[in-house]
Design a protein around this motif. Structure first.
Motif, PDB file in Angstrom:
ATOM      1  N   ALA A 215       7.953   1.258  27.580  1.00  0.00           N
ATOM      2  CA  ALA A 215       9.038   0.579  28.298  1.00  0.00           C
ATOM      3  C   ALA A 215       9.125   1.055  29.745  1.00  0.00           C
ATOM      4  N   LEU A 216       8.941   2.366  29.992  1.00  0.00           N
ATOM      5  CA  LEU A 216       8.999   2.895  31.364  1.00  0.00           C
ATOM      6  C   LEU A 216       7.844   2.358  32.201  1.00  0.00           C
ATOM      7  N   GLU A 217       6.686   2.190  31.588  1.00  0.00           N
ATOM      8  CA  GLU A 217       5.548   1.623  32.328  1.00  0.00           C
ATOM      9  C   GLU A 217       5.846   0.190  32.762  1.00  0.00           C
ATOM     10  N   LYS A 218       6.529  -0.554  31.854  1.00  0.00           N
ATOM     11  CA  LYS A 218       6.864  -1.938  32.218  1.00  0.00           C
ATOM     12  C   LYS A 218       7.901  -1.985  33.336  1.00  0.00           C
ATOM     13  N   LEU A 219       8.739  -0.975  33.420  1.00  0.00           N
ATOM     14  CA  LEU A 219       9.785  -0.954  34.456  1.00  0.00           C
ATOM     15  C   LEU A 219       9.285  -0.413  35.792  1.00  0.00           C
ATOM     16  N   ASP A 220       8.054   0.089  35.845  1.00  0.00           N
ATOM     17  CA  ASP A 220       7.515   0.695  37.083  1.00  0.00           C
ATOM     18  C   ASP A 220       6.946  -0.400  37.967  1.00  0.00           C
ATOM     19  N   THR A 221       7.820  -1.215  38.613  1.00  0.00           N
ATOM     20  CA  THR A 221       7.427  -2.290  39.541  1.00  0.00           C
ATOM     21  C   THR A 221       7.888  -1.910  40.942  1.00  0.00           C
ATOM     22  N   PRO A 222       7.323  -2.569  41.986  1.00  0.00           N
ATOM     23  CA  PRO A 222       7.727  -2.237  43.372  1.00  0.00           C
ATOM     24  C   PRO A 222       9.225  -2.428  43.584  1.00  0.00           C
ATOM     25  N   LYS A 223       9.764  -3.510  43.046  1.00  0.00           N
ATOM     26  CA  LYS A 223      11.190  -3.753  43.249  1.00  0.00           C
ATOM     27  C   LYS A 223      12.028  -2.678  42.574  1.00  0.00           C
ATOM     28  N   ASN A 224      11.613  -2.298  41.309  1.00  0.00           N
ATOM     29  CA  ASN A 224      12.364  -1.262  40.602  1.00  0.00           C
ATOM     30  C   ASN A 224      12.243   0.085  41.302  1.00  0.00           C
ATOM     31  N   GLN A 225      11.071   0.372  41.883  1.00  0.00           N
ATOM     32  CA  GLN A 225      10.933   1.620  42.642  1.00  0.00           C
ATOM     33  C   GLN A 225      11.871   1.626  43.846  1.00  0.00           C
TER      34      GLN A 225
ATOM     35  N   LEU B  90      16.960   3.183  32.520  1.00  0.00           N
ATOM     36  CA  LEU B  90      16.254   4.457  32.712  1.00  0.00           C
ATOM     37  C   LEU B  90      16.926   5.578  31.926  1.00  0.00           C
ATOM     38  N   SER B  91      18.290   5.541  31.863  1.00  0.00           N
ATOM     39  CA  SER B  91      18.971   6.574  31.082  1.00  0.00           C
ATOM     40  C   SER B  91      18.700   6.398  29.591  1.00  0.00           C
ATOM     41  N   ARG B  92      18.522   5.111  29.157  1.00  0.00           N
ATOM     42  CA  ARG B  92      18.247   4.863  27.754  1.00  0.00           C
ATOM     43  C   ARG B  92      16.848   5.358  27.372  1.00  0.00           C
ATOM     44  N   TYR B  93      15.901   5.221  28.303  1.00  0.00           N
ATOM     45  CA  TYR B  93      14.517   5.624  28.015  1.00  0.00           C
ATOM     46  C   TYR B  93      14.203   7.039  28.486  1.00  0.00           C
ATOM     47  N   ASP B  94      15.239   7.832  28.769  1.00  0.00           N
ATOM     48  CA  ASP B  94      15.030   9.214  29.215  1.00  0.00           C
ATOM     49  C   ASP B  94      14.441  10.027  28.049  1.00  0.00           C
TER      50      ASP B  94
END
Length: 721
Positions: A304-314, A447-451
């Motif tokens: 899930a964290l890999e999927k959230l690692d986008t330029p906009k999310n960064q 991000l807090s959920r996937y910590d």
């Protein structure tokens, strides 16, 4: 007691009617105008509503739901008001009664009212004080012989009604239906005596027949004893066979017990060790499952964290982005206000137009009046000054608001990569920035959920606990096998204990049980039982043959049946005798009461009735007297006739005189009600009847209901219906 007024809300055909009563009140009306309804209303108000039956008319009003009304009475200086109202098809009828004595008002319930008006009741009202053609009419000669009719008239004169006479006649008929003389063979009592005699004769005959069968019956008694002994022996053999079969049925359990007893059931573990091993293995399994679940969760969170690692999310999760969003949110109100003020600012030219008009007027004033030139010149100069001043103020405000918008655009420039190209207005920019702020918050929540930190710490702690179990019990993985062996041995030991408890009541466990030997013993006893059965059947056959011979010589009805039948017949006879005796006693009691009443009250009643009868008949008939239990009437020529010899009309007048005399003799202050009971009077005697009513009304209230329009008494109490 006198009736003063009726208020009828709804009763039969009478709706919302009020009638005032005098000492003599006459209701005159054709048939079906409500005369009988008024009489029924008075009865219902005094004694309560009666349900409609085959003998009671239904007085429910057709068009109203309320049923009832009020009656106003006076008695011994007291004013009484009674109200009874019933709402049709809902609830019980209501009752209220107010009794006024001067200024004191007393409210009483229905029980107290009934006690107050006692001995009057609905039956006395209908049979005595309501004088109608029906309840005056005594049966005609066609119905009774002369003696019985004289007796009925005498009872009517004594009690006011023929109810007691009818009761005596009913009791006499029912008594005579039971027994009259011994020659009346069809009467139930004589039939019962004949039946008892016949049953006794049959019993004697049956007893003689059975005496000849005594030797054979004695032999059958011996056979019955031998049969009973054989059956006892059979039952004993059955018990022994069943016990042996019972032991044989537990042979497999006995063999299992011997096999378990031969095994070594020494447990490899103690109960405490087994519990500890089971507990530790359970913890190991639990930790293993939780570690597997945590590993699975870490893998899923990583994906899930890999999927959230986008330029906009960064960009959004950058702390600088959050700070800049907070700064821009503070500038929202100023930017919106500045944009609105710029739109509202306009350069006014009113002063310039006035100045130009003043210059034109100044040029015109040169030709008309030179003094106005100076005035218009001053106005023009002032207007030009005001125009310049207003323009400077607008320019300053415009510059200030544009500076605010410029600062806002500088702040927003940080988010230019995520703003649409057509996003020019402040409101549009704020909407985009608001969405970005919402995305920042959602991203932080994800991000807090996937910590992974908390999961990794928990996984490390569980791994340490599991390692501690292995250090204590290195062979924890083989615990299920050890526990299974221990459980099997425990079950065998428990089974051995239970088998011992179960079999100890069936077998002697100290000695070895031989199943083959026990089976041979069972077979031997079964053979012995078969021989006993043959002997028993032989005895039963001989007993049955003897019994058949005895039964052939017996009649169809046995002695016991005849004895029971005799007892039943005696019960029937006893019931008939009791019923006959009871009814005879009731008849004698009523006759004794009537004799007592006749001697005490009849002379006074006959004296009063003679006066009334003489008045009704213009002295044609002068005296009514009793002689040898027969009522006689003497005329003006001193001739005496029995009541049966009178004409129909004269008999009606005599019966009316007797009823009125009976009412007067009771000294009850209660109105007399007369309902068309003079229909067979001639015109002269009707006039006498009218005068007599007026005379009676001086002492008690009289209420007459009639359809005779010719009976017109000159009284203010006459009411036409």
């Amino acid at each position: 007691m006198k009736i003063k007024q009726l208020k009828i809300e709804g009763f039969g055909k009478l709706i919302n009617q009020t009638y005032d009563f005098k000492e003599l009140t006459i209701f005159i009306g054709n048939n079906e105008t409500g005369k009988s309804t008024i009489l029924a209303f008075i009865k219902y108000m005094l004694f309560g509503f009666e349900n409609a039956t085959t003998s009671n008319q239904n007085y429910n009003p057709l068009d109203l739901k309320r049923y009832g009304g009020q009656i106003h009475l006076s008695h011994e200086g007291k004013e009484i008001q009674i109200e009874r109202v019933k709402i049709l098809r809902s609830g019980k009828p209501s009752f209220s009664c107010e009794m006024t004595d001067g200024e004191t008002v007393q409210v009483i319930d229905e029980t107290t009212w009934r006690d107050f008006i006692r001995p009057l009741n609905a039956k006395v009202f209908s049979e005595i004080y309501s004088v109608t053609q029906d309840n005056l009419q005594i049966s005609t000669v066609k119905d009774y012989n002369a003696e019985r009719l004289d007796e009925e008239w005498r009872m009517s004169a004594t009690t006011g009604t023929v109810a007691l006479f009818d009761q005596v006649q009913l009791l006499s008929r029912t008594r005579d239906d039971i027994f009259t003389t011994t020659r009346a063979s069809k009467k139930p009592l004589n039939q019962a005596l004949a039946d008892i005699a016949a049953v006794k004769e049959a019993i004697d005959k049956k007893t003689s027949e059975e005496a000849a069968l005594l030797p054979l019956m004695a032999r059958n008694d011996v056979l019955s004893q031998e049969i009973a002994m054989c059956r006892v022996a059979q039952e004993k053999l059955d018990d022994e066979i069943n016990q042996s079969k019972h032991r044989l049925s537990y042979l497999s359990e006995y063999q299992e017990y011997r096999q378990l007893q031969s095994q070594d059931l020494t447990n490899i573990l103690s109960s405490e060790e087994a519990d500890n091993l089971r507990q530790k293995h359970g913890l190991h399994e639990k930790y293993s499952q939780e570690l597997a679940a945590l590993n699975q969760k870490i893998s899923e969170n990583t994906i899930a964290l890999e999927k959230l690692d986008t330029p906009k999310n960064q960009f959004l999760k950058n702390a600088k982005t959050t700070d800049r969003l907070d700064q821009v949110k503070l500038a929202y109100p100023l930017a919106i206000s500045a944009e609105q003020q710029i739109e509202q600012l306009t350069f006014s030219k009113h002063y310039l137009i006035i100045a130009i008009i003043s210059l034109i007027l100044m040029g015109v004033s040169f030709l008309i009046k030179p003094l106005l030139v100076a005035l218009f010149l001053i106005v023009s100069i002032v207007m030009f000054g005001l125009q310049v001043r207003t323009s400077r103020i607008v320019q300053a405000k415009l510059a200030k608001n544009q500076a605010v918008l410029s600062d806002f655009d500088i702040e927003v420039a940080y988010f230019s990569d995520w703003l649409p190209e057509n996003c020019l207005l402040v409101a549009d920019k704020i909407a985009v920035l608001t969405n970005l702020d919402k995305e920042v918050q959602e991203l932080k929540l994800l991000l807090s959920r996937y910590d992974q930190r908390e999961t990794i710490e928990k996984m490390t702690a569980l791994q340490a606990l599991d390692n501690a179990i292995f250090e204590e019990l290195p062979d924890i993985d083989t615990a299920p096998k050890l526990l299974a062996q221990w459980a099997q041995q425990s079950r065998d030991l428990l089974r051995l204990t239970r088998l011992k408890e179960q079999l100890s009541a069936i077998f002697d466990l100290a000695t070895v049980f031989n199943g083959n030997k026990e089976q041979m013993l069972v077979d031997q006893k079964i053979t012995e039982k078969a021989k006993t059965t043959v002997e028993l059947n032989s005895l039963i056959d001989e007993h049955s043959r003897n019994l058949a011979v005895i039964n052939q010589q017996k009649t169809d009805t046995t002695l016991a049946d005849l004895s029971a039948k005799l007892a039943r017949k005696k019960e029937v006879l006893r019931d008939y005798l009791l019923d006959f005796t009871t009814k005879s006693a009731e008849i004698r009691l009523i006759e004794a009461v009537m004799m007592s009443l006749s001697s005490e009250t009849l002379p006074d009643i006959l004296k009063r009735a003679s006066s009334l009868f003489s008045h009704l008949t213009d002295q044609v008939w002068r005296e009514i007297y009793l002689e040898k239990e027969i009522l006689w009437v003497e005329n003006s020529r001193q001739q005496s006739l029995r009541l049966i010899d009178l004409s129909t009309g004269t008999r009606d007048q005599l019966q009316l005189a007797l009823r009125l005399a009976f009412i007067q003799s009771k000294h009850q202050d209660f109105p007399i009600f007369l309902d068309d009971n003079f229909l067979r009077f001639d015109s002269k005697r009707r006039l006498n009847f009218s005068n007599m009513l007026a005379s009676i009304a001086k002492d008690r209230q009289v209420i007459l209901l009639t359809s005779d329009q010719g009976l017109a008494l000159e009284t203010e109490g006459t009411i036409s219906l």
